[in-house]
Design an enzyme around this catalytic site. Sequence first.
Site, mmCIF file in Angstrom:
data_model
loop_
_atom_site.group_PDB
_atom_site.id
_atom_site.type_symbol
_atom_site.label_atom_id
_atom_site.label_comp_id
_atom_site.label_asym_id
_atom_site.label_seq_id
_atom_site.Cartn_x
_atom_site.Cartn_y
_atom_site.Cartn_z
ATOM 1 C CD GLU A 169 36.098 22.741 40.421
ATOM 2 O OE1 GLU A 169 37.292 22.826 40.081
ATOM 3 O OE2 GLU A 169 35.178 23.328 39.834
ATOM 4 C CD GLU A 173 41.367 42.548 50.990
ATOM 5 O OE1 GLU A 173 42.174 43.331 50.469
ATOM 6 O OE2 GLU A 173 40.580 41.844 50.345
#
Length: 316
Positions: free
Chosen positions: A94, A125
């Site tokens: 963004e 992860e």
Amino acid sequence: MGRFQVDRAVSEDRGHLLTEQSNPRSTALDRLDTIDLVQLFVEEDRQPQQAVAAASAAISTAVDGIASRLKAGGRLFYLGAGTSGRLGVLDAAECPPTFCSDPEMVQGVLAGGAPALLRSSEGLEDLENAGREDLDQRGFGADDCLVGIAAGGTTPYVRGGLRHACDIGALAVAMACVPSDQAPLPCDIDIRLLTGPELLTGSTRLKAGTATKMALNIMSTAVMVRLGKVFGNRMVDVSASNSKLVDRSLRILRDLAGVERDRGLTLLAQADGSVKLALLIAAAGLAPDDARELLRSHNGQLRDALTSQGVDLAQS
């Protein structure tokens, strides 16, 4: 069987974490009427704002540290897995349309890469070296900043990345939703967003995710303010690249410099769509090339460039 034993041991070790504890307010969650169910979530979702407020000092320190490095040519990387990583990718994505920043300036690094945005790949992860490897692939260096995001504070992928950042002298910022004593992380700045146990036990996409999104919003916006991409409360470092942004740009030119629509369109064309440059041309009465050079000499800071010309724009 061996994999199950490892997972069980990890599960037992993480059971003490604040984000993994059972919330006493939701022990009958599946038996609540819908209105009571929704209201309970509404009440609990006041906690993320309180958690972010309590971490404001650490967030402020991170903003100043990140802005300083970005001004010197460094970059900002968000690193995470699952929901934490996706929130980092979202914030990074963004920045260019909001602040006309170079896409390389703020980057989101997610365990599993782009496919993990749409399909869960949380198993990745657990690979501590993977965080460092993903950063190395992007040329992460000592001049850069890393925000390692791990709601529970134990994600090996994030820990490995933060440790690497510390080792090479990059700015390492940790963001987690458990107290430091429950899950210490290698870092220079430690941001803890203590939202408490989730209504749905262990589902950190809820309060922890909300607090993380809030903190990232504040952090990136404040950094861009420090970089001179905002004048007053306007996004002046924006490029008028579509009809919505052209309309917004014209409103900014009208409100700050009294420029009417037709003149505004001409100015935007002269400024190659840059609102900041169009404002400087209009307010200081400069030729486009002179305005570009003045803005460059003031490191892109519109207010400083205007002050040097004795101009003070109205702000409404």
